[in-house]
Design a protein around this motif. Structure first.
Motif, short mmCIF file in Angstrom:
data_model
loop_
_atom_site.label_atom_id
_atom_site.label_comp_id
_atom_site.label_asym_id
_atom_site.label_seq_id
_atom_site.Cartn_x
_atom_site.Cartn_y
_atom_site.Cartn_z
N LYS A 1 0.84 -1.20 0.00
CA LYS A 1 0.00 0.00 0.00
C LYS A 1 0.88 1.25 0.00
CE LYS A 1 -4.16 -1.91 2.12
NZ LYS A 1 -4.90 -1.80 0.85
N LEU A 2 0.63 2.13 -0.97
CA LEU A 2 1.35 3.38 -1.05
C LEU A 2 0.69 4.43 -0.15
CD1 LEU A 2 2.03 3.41 -4.90
CD2 LEU A 2 3.54 2.66 -3.05
N ALA A 3 1.37 5.55 0.05
CA ALA A 3 0.90 6.55 1.01
C ALA A 3 1.14 7.96 0.47
CB ALA A 3 1.60 6.37 2.36
N SER A 4 0.52 8.94 1.11
CA SER A 4 0.63 10.34 0.67
C SER A 4 2.05 10.86 0.82
CB SER A 4 -0.32 11.21 1.50
OG SER A 4 -1.67 10.89 1.24
N ASN B 1 -17.17 -6.80 -5.37
CA ASN B 1 -17.06 -7.64 -6.56
C ASN B 1 -15.68 -8.28 -6.58
OD1 ASN B 1 -16.88 -8.80 -9.08
ND2 ASN B 1 -17.06 -6.89 -10.23
N ARG B 2 -15.61 -9.54 -6.23
CA ARG B 2 -14.33 -10.24 -6.12
C ARG B 2 -14.04 -11.12 -7.33
NH1 ARG B 2 -12.15 -10.48 -1.18
NH2 ARG B 2 -11.48 -12.66 -1.34
N GLY B 3 -14.81 -10.95 -8.38
CA GLY B 3 -14.66 -11.81 -9.54
C GLY B 3 -13.79 -11.25 -10.64
N GLU B 4 -13.15 -10.08 -10.41
CA GLU B 4 -12.36 -9.47 -11.47
C GLU B 4 -10.99 -9.01 -10.98
OE1 GLU B 4 -14.63 -7.10 -14.41
OE2 GLU B 4 -16.25 -7.31 -12.96
N GLY B 5 -10.37 -9.83 -10.17
CA GLY B 5 -8.99 -9.58 -9.80
C GLY B 5 -8.80 -8.92 -8.45
N MET B 6 -7.58 -9.08 -7.93
CA MET B 6 -7.20 -8.54 -6.63
C MET B 6 -6.20 -7.39 -6.82
SD MET B 6 -8.92 -10.50 -4.53
CE MET B 6 -10.25 -10.80 -5.70
N MET B 7 -5.83 -6.74 -5.73
CA MET B 7 -4.88 -5.63 -5.79
C MET B 7 -3.48 -6.09 -5.39
SD MET B 7 -6.91 -2.20 -4.58
CE MET B 7 -7.60 -2.75 -3.03
N TRP B 8 -2.50 -5.61 -6.12
CA TRP B 8 -1.09 -5.80 -5.75
C TRP B 8 -0.56 -4.50 -5.13
CZ3 TRP B 8 3.63 -5.65 -9.51
CH2 TRP B 8 4.82 -5.87 -8.77
N ILE B 9 -0.25 -3.51 -5.93
CA ILE B 9 0.17 -2.21 -5.40
C ILE B 9 -1.07 -1.31 -5.40
CG2 ILE B 9 1.75 -0.28 -5.70
CD1 ILE B 9 3.41 -2.15 -7.53
N SER B 10 -1.37 -0.69 -4.27
CA SER B 10 -2.61 0.08 -4.19
C SER B 10 -2.46 1.26 -3.24
CB SER B 10 -3.77 -0.81 -3.73
OG SER B 10 -3.55 -1.27 -2.40
N GLY B 11 -3.46 2.12 -3.26
CA GLY B 11 -3.52 3.25 -2.34
C GLY B 11 -4.88 3.90 -2.42
N LYS B 12 -5.34 4.44 -1.30
CA LYS B 12 -6.67 5.06 -1.25
C LYS B 12 -6.60 6.35 -0.43
CE LYS B 12 -11.55 4.11 -0.32
NZ LYS B 12 -12.55 3.14 0.19
N LEU C 1 -1.44 -1.81 -10.35
CA LEU C 1 -1.53 -0.57 -9.56
C LEU C 1 -2.97 -0.07 -9.56
CD1 LEU C 1 -0.18 1.86 -8.09
CD2 LEU C 1 0.11 2.91 -10.35
N THR C 2 -3.54 0.07 -8.37
CA THR C 2 -4.89 0.58 -8.20
C THR C 2 -4.85 1.76 -7.23
OG1 THR C 2 -5.77 -1.67 -8.44
CG2 THR C 2 -7.27 0.02 -7.60
N LEU C 3 -5.20 2.95 -7.72
CA LEU C 3 -5.24 4.14 -6.87
C LEU C 3 -6.67 4.65 -6.83
CD1 LEU C 3 -2.03 6.03 -8.05
CD2 LEU C 3 -2.28 4.49 -6.10
N ILE C 4 -7.20 4.83 -5.63
CA ILE C 4 -8.59 5.24 -5.44
C ILE C 4 -8.61 6.57 -4.69
CG2 ILE C 4 -10.82 4.61 -4.44
CD1 ILE C 4 -9.95 1.67 -4.61
#
Length: 466
Positions: free
Chosen positions: A75-78, A107-118, A162-165
């Motif tokens: 998980k990335l951070a500010s 919805n868990r049917g379309e992949g998981m997160m590796w690198i992420s941040g919210k 990479l998923t950034l929310i």
């Protein structure tokens, strides 16, 4: 004693160097215990460096040269600059069991997160190192032009890179990102993002391997990138799982080179809100299944989109991939009632069928197309697709593969997914106010299957050809 003193001195020097680095705002992941041997999972050490950097008010988390850092979810951070030095690599752990957090909420049917941040601010990912999604490790058997997907029901362990929310002020620059097992860069509800000068090199046989997905995001610039991906290279959308983040607007893409087995530039197909004010300029698309596609399949609308100064080269691939070599594709059709993903997550809550929104004020200027198929414009009812402008759009048609022609692809849609007809330079099917100006249809030495001259107009209203 001398040996003891020497060891103490070296240890003190090591601590001093680490402290100096932290004081200078640089947090080397190896100072936090990362092995960098490509075998040890370094996620804990890297996470500690990221957390320490953010807690101290910001700085650079450094992945040093000459090392491969195997890593599980991170998980990335500010206020963090996540920097990969030359010849450094961050490699996704191939163990599917470590990926447990869905990339799409419930919805868990379309992949998981590796690198992420919210809920982040001031995040950057920079350097000339490599972020490697280890994609083939998550695939099934290799097929002719794709990989077989492992069977899943409501859980798919493949990691998105990479998923950034809900991130504000994001920069992704210069890095190489490759081999994603699912989507590569997914920006959800992001504001003020810049993606510049990256090489995004996915395996062209991996399905769902999107390059850059802008989802409910605004004020985004993508420039000077080289993108190869099995699925869409750049895609704009509004997924229903993130409807709280509103529209996708004010997007500029320029000076990019792309290759895709699906659609190099796509708007849709998931779009339950507004996509508006979009510019694509100075781009090259080579060896793709479809060039530019507006594929509206939900109640959202697509308006004010400009494509200019582009070279588009397309050819047929197998039916595994949506598209039939249409260099330009502008459509709006209701979504099919399909598998668990379509029935459970694509439609509004409680609905068993969907509807599609308007596509209007779309502009194509100075675009040169070479393909086995022509431009396709279509909608489900008259007027749904309207005010589409083509100026100085040239289409060179010729046969180059063994796949049969005389076919256009409407998937995913209700009813028949294909239109079987002759191969025209422009095919207008149930659309209105279509303007074609200073454009040319040309034929190569080997004409495509069922080649037909002119512009096909089927249930079309006010098609103006100058």
């Amino acid at each position: 004693m001398r040996t003891k003193h020497l060891i103490l001195a070296l240890f003190s020097l090591f601590l001093l160097n680490a402290c100096q680095q932290r004081q200078n705002g640089v947090y080397n992941v190896m100072d936090y215990g990362a092995a960098g041997d490509g075998k040890t999972d370094d996620a804990t050490a890297i996470q500690q460096a990221v957390d320490a950097c953010s807690a101290a008010g910001g700085g650079t988390v450094l992945l040093p040269s000459g090392h491969t850092f195997l890593c599980g979810p991170l998980k990335l951070a500010s206020d963090v600059n996540f920097h990969l030095e030359p010849n450094s690599r961050l490699l996704a752990n191939p163990d599917e069991s470590v990926y447990t957090e869905s990339a799409f909420g419930e919805n868990r049917g379309e992949g998981m997160m590796w690198i992420s941040g919210k809920d982040l601010k001031n995040l950057s990912i920079t350097g000339t190192g490599t972020i490697d999604g280890n994609g083939v490790a998550f695939m099934g058997k290799e097929l002719e032009d794709s990989y077989e997907l492992k069977p899943v029901t409501d859980f798919d362990p493949r990691p998105h890179v990479l998923t950034l929310i809900n991130a504000e002020k994001t920069v992704i620059r210069d890095v190489t990102i490759c081999n994603s097992a699912y989507w590569t860069i997914h920006l959800v509800g992001c504001y003020d993002a810049l993606i510049e000068g990256i090489s995004l090199l996915n395996n062209l046989k991996i399905r769902n391997g999107d390059g850059i997905d802008l989802d409910h995001s605004c004020k985004v610039r993508i420039a000077d990138c080289f993108i190869e991906s099995g699925d869409d290279c750049i895609c704009l959308k509004n997924r229903r799982e993130f409807e709280e983040y509103g529209s996708c607007e004010d997007i500029v893409v320029s000076n990019c080179v792309m290759t895709s087995r699906s659609c190099a530039i796509k708007i849709g197909s998931e779009n339950m809100d507004v996509i508006n004010n979009v510019l694509f300029n100075n781009c090259i698309i080579r060896g793709s299944n479809r060039g530019v596609g507006i594929q509206n399949r939900d109640e959202g609308t697509v308006t004010n989109v400009v494509f200019s100064n582009m070279l588009i080269d397309c050819q047929f691939f197998s039916d595994v991939w949506w598209g039939k070599a249409e260099p330009i594709y502008v459509t709006s059709y209701p979504r099919a009632v399909g598998n668990h993903k379509d029935a459970g997550w694509r439609f509004p809550k409680g609905a068993t069928e969907g509807r599609c929104g308007e596509v209007s004020r779309i502009y194509f200027t100075n675009i040169k197309c070479t393909s086995e198929n022509g431009v396709f414009v279509g909608g489900d009812v008259p007027g749904k697709v309207n005010h589409i402008f083509f100026k100085d759009v040239d289409v060179l048609l010729y046969k180059r593969t063994g796949y049969p022609g005389g076919i256009y692809d409407k998937r995913p849609c209700l009813g028949e997914g294909f239109v079987h007809d002759s191969t025209y330079g422009f095919y207008i099917d149930t659309a209105s106010d279509i303007y074609i100006e200073d454009s040319r249809i040309m034929w190569g030495d080997t004409k495509p299957d069922k080649a037909a001259d002119g512009v096909m107009q089927k249930n079309a209203h006010n098609v103006v050809i100058e």
